[in-house]
Design an enzyme around this catalytic site. Structure first.
Site, PDB file in Angstrom:
ATOM      1  CE  LYS A  13      -2.026  -1.100   3.883  1.00 24.66           C
ATOM      2  NZ  LYS A  13      -1.323  -2.359   4.173  1.00 24.66           N
ATOM      3  NE  ARG A  88      -4.145  -1.566  10.216  1.00 25.07           N
ATOM      4  CZ  ARG A  88      -3.033  -1.016   9.711  1.00 25.07           C
ATOM      5  NH1 ARG A  88      -3.048   0.210   9.238  1.00 25.07           N
ATOM      6  NH2 ARG A  88      -1.917  -1.694   9.664  1.00 25.07           N
ATOM      7  NE  ARG A 127       7.404  -2.701   6.149  1.00 26.71           N
ATOM      8  CZ  ARG A 127       6.069  -2.683   6.252  1.00 26.71           C
ATOM      9  NH1 ARG A 127       5.333  -2.117   5.308  1.00 26.71           N
ATOM     10  NH2 ARG A 127       5.475  -3.219   7.287  1.00 26.71           N
ATOM     11  NE  ARG A 161       6.508  -0.511  10.351  1.00 24.37           N
ATOM     12  CZ  ARG A 161       5.326  -0.585   9.750  1.00 24.37           C
ATOM     13  NH1 ARG A 161       5.155  -0.073   8.551  1.00 24.37           N
ATOM     14  NH2 ARG A 161       4.302  -1.147  10.351  1.00 24.37           N
ATOM     15  NE  ARG A 172       2.287  -4.955  11.546  1.00 26.97           N
ATOM     16  CZ  ARG A 172       3.307  -4.726  10.711  1.00 26.97           C
ATOM     17  NH1 ARG A 172       4.476  -5.316  10.918  1.00 26.97           N
ATOM     18  NH2 ARG A 172       3.165  -3.918   9.687  1.00 26.97           N
TER      19      ARG A 172
HETATM   20  P1  ADP Z   1       2.246  -1.853   3.241  1.00 26.07           P
HETATM   21  O1  ADP Z   1       2.278  -0.340   3.155  1.00 26.07           O
HETATM   22  O2  ADP Z   1       1.040  -2.443   2.593  1.00 26.07           O
HETATM   23  O3  ADP Z   1       2.464  -2.359   4.634  1.00 26.07           O
HETATM   24  P2  ADP Z   1       4.805  -1.665   1.858  1.00 26.07           P
HETATM   25  O4  ADP Z   1       4.471  -0.768   0.704  1.00 26.07           O
HETATM   26  O5  ADP Z   1       5.588  -1.073   2.977  1.00 26.07           O
HETATM   27  O6  ADP Z   1       3.473  -2.411   2.393  1.00 26.07           O
HETATM   28  O7  ADP Z   1       5.581  -2.929   1.246  1.00 26.07           O
HETATM   29  C1  ADP Z   1       6.085  -3.971   2.096  1.00 26.07           C
HETATM   30  C2  ADP Z   1       7.416  -4.493   1.555  1.00 26.07           C
HETATM   31  O8  ADP Z   1       7.197  -5.202   0.334  1.00 26.07           O
HETATM   32  C3  ADP Z   1       8.422  -3.385   1.229  1.00 26.07           C
HETATM   33  O9  ADP Z   1       9.710  -3.841   1.580  1.00 26.07           O
HETATM   34  C4  ADP Z   1       8.289  -3.192  -0.287  1.00 26.07           C
HETATM   35  O10 ADP Z   1       9.530  -2.770  -0.871  1.00 26.07           O
HETATM   36  C5  ADP Z   1       7.921  -4.601  -0.747  1.00 26.07           C
HETATM   37  N1  ADP Z   1       6.998  -4.613  -1.890  1.00 26.07           N
HETATM   38  C6  ADP Z   1       5.954  -3.768  -2.112  1.00 26.07           C
HETATM   39  N2  ADP Z   1       5.313  -4.119  -3.254  1.00 26.07           N
HETATM   40  C7  ADP Z   1       5.948  -5.206  -3.740  1.00 26.07           C
HETATM   41  C8  ADP Z   1       5.760  -6.046  -4.899  1.00 26.07           C
HETATM   42  N3  ADP Z   1       4.759  -5.822  -5.755  1.00 26.07           N
HETATM   43  N4  ADP Z   1       6.615  -7.073  -5.076  1.00 26.07           N
HETATM   44  C9  ADP Z   1       7.615  -7.310  -4.208  1.00 26.07           C
HETATM   45  N5  ADP Z   1       7.868  -6.566  -3.113  1.00 26.07           N
HETATM   46  C10 ADP Z   1       7.038  -5.519  -2.873  1.00 26.07           C
HETATM   47  P1  AMP Z   2       1.090   0.169   9.374  1.00 28.78           P
HETATM   48  O1  AMP Z   2       2.241   1.123   9.236  1.00 28.78           O
HETATM   49  O2  AMP Z   2      -0.078   0.517   8.534  1.00 28.78           O
HETATM   50  O3  AMP Z   2       1.521  -1.280   9.199  1.00 28.78           O
HETATM   51  O4  AMP Z   2       0.576   0.321  10.901  1.00 28.78           O
HETATM   52  C1  AMP Z   2       1.431   0.042  11.974  1.00 28.78           C
HETATM   53  C2  AMP Z   2       0.606  -0.073  13.248  1.00 28.78           C
HETATM   54  O5  AMP Z   2      -0.037   1.170  13.547  1.00 28.78           O
HETATM   55  C3  AMP Z   2      -0.518  -1.104  13.227  1.00 28.78           C
HETATM   56  O6  AMP Z   2      -0.081  -2.428  13.495  1.00 28.78           O
HETATM   57  C4  AMP Z   2      -1.453  -0.553  14.320  1.00 28.78           C
HETATM   58  O7  AMP Z   2      -0.964  -0.841  15.607  1.00 28.78           O
HETATM   59  C5  AMP Z   2      -1.334   0.954  14.101  1.00 28.78           C
HETATM   60  N1  AMP Z   2      -2.339   1.461  13.131  1.00 28.78           N
HETATM   61  C6  AMP Z   2      -2.103   2.014  11.916  1.00 28.78           C
HETATM   62  N2  AMP Z   2      -3.251   2.372  11.322  1.00 28.78           N
HETATM   63  C7  AMP Z   2      -4.244   2.022  12.179  1.00 28.78           C
HETATM   64  C8  AMP Z   2      -5.672   2.097  12.128  1.00 28.78           C
HETATM   65  N3  AMP Z   2      -6.310   2.606  11.057  1.00 28.78           N
HETATM   66  N4  AMP Z   2      -6.364   1.637  13.188  1.00 28.78           N
HETATM   67  C9  AMP Z   2      -5.760   1.112  14.267  1.00 28.78           C
HETATM   68  N5  AMP Z   2      -4.420   0.991  14.372  1.00 28.78           N
HETATM   69  C10 AMP Z   2      -3.669   1.443  13.338  1.00 28.78           C
END
Ligand code: ADP
Ligand code: AMP
Length: 225
Positions: A13, A88, A127, A161, A172
């Site tokens: 995302k 969420r 990541r 992270r 999660r």
């Molecule tokens: P989200 O925001 O949904 O938690 P991220 O955008 O941070 O996910 O992506 C999670 C990890 O996967 C990152 O390390 C990113 O570089 C990698 N990633 C994202 N999209 C793809 C894809 N289409 N194929 C392979 N790796 C990806």
């Molecule tokens: P993310 O960066 O989206 O993976 O979010 C990291 C963490 O932040 C999650 O595991 C939750 O603990 C908190 N968080 C982020 N967005 C929300 C949401 N919309 N509602 C509740 N908790 C959230």
């Protein structure tokens, strides 16, 4: 365009939202990034949210809703925004609908990025993020041009992270499947849903996302392109 990106943690995302918003000039609102900012700044909200985030649980709805609704009201969102990680839960989705209806600016679309759990775990464990600007990398699939240096802001030292550790990732994913996945049906019923397979290379996902947005723009009359 006012868009929600749905999908499990690690679906991509943030990766897609960053590129999309840069291209289109929309605001990228990641609730996770905003919460991490609050924790780092030592605010009262950050202090309340931290224990939930560390445990891989959702932060209580009232805290997140207030934070995001006031963020969406800021002027940089007037030209369009992408919500990444919010809503969420059903309570959050309903509160968002109400807030947007009050301002006469409803959502134009919701794209669900769909990925299996094993791929999510692979993505999250690799990541890395820039602690300065939030740019997202992966140790295998998306490396910076210079090792450990952010392409976007030049900061040296990409970090993992704390909640991307394997023990927390499982929690999660449980939270996603139980509390967030039902929103797919919620938005399908609202006639806003587009589904995209995110188990493809980043550029391919982006191409399908663009097609989905094209369909949504058609559906809302291209008014807010
Ligand atoms: P989200 O925001 O949904 O938690 P991220 O955008 O941070 O996910 O992506 C999670 C990890 O996967 C990152 O390390 C990113 O570089 C990698 N990633 C994202 N999209 C793809 C894809 N289409 N194929 C392979 N790796 C990806
Ligand atoms: P993310 O960066 O989206 O993976 O979010 C990291 C963490 O932040 C999650 O595991 C939750 O603990 C908190 N968080 C982020 N967005 C929300 C949401 N919309 N509602 C509740 N908790 C959230």
């Amino acid at each position: 365009m006012r868009l929600v990106l749905l999908g499990p943690p690690g679906a991509g995302k943030g990766t897609q939202a960053q590129v999309l918003c840069k291209d289109k000039g929309w605001a990228h609102l990641s609730s996770g990034d905003i919460l991490r900012g609050e924790v780092k700044a030592g605010t009262e909200l950050g202090a309340k949210a931290k224990a939930f985030m560390d445990a891989g649980q959702l932060v209580p709805d009232d805290l997140v809703v207030n934070m995001m609704v006031s963020r969406i009201a800021r002027p940089d969102c007037a030209g369009g925004f992408v919500l990444d990680g919010f809503p969420r839960t059903a309570v959050q989705a309903e509160a968002l609908d109400k807030a947007l209806a009050r301002s006469g600016r409803p959502l134009d679309g919701v794209v669900s990025l769909e990925v299996r759990d094993d791929e999510v775990v692979r993505r999250i464990s690799g990541r890395r993020t820039c602690p300065q600007c939030g740019a997202i990398y992966h140790v295998q699939t998306l490396r910076p041009k210079v090792d450990d240096v952010c392409d976007r802001c030049g900061h040296r030292g990409l970090t993992q992270r704390a909640d991307d550790r394997e023990e927390v990732v499982g929690q999660r994913l449980v939270a996603y499947r139980r509390q967030t996945e039902p929103l797919i049906e919620y938005y399908r019923r609202a006639g806003l849903l587009e589904q995209v397979s995110a188990e493809q290379p980043i550029d391919q996902v982006r191409a399908e996302l663009d097609e989905a947005l094209g369909r949504r723009q058609g559906a809302v009359g291209g008014a807010s392109a």
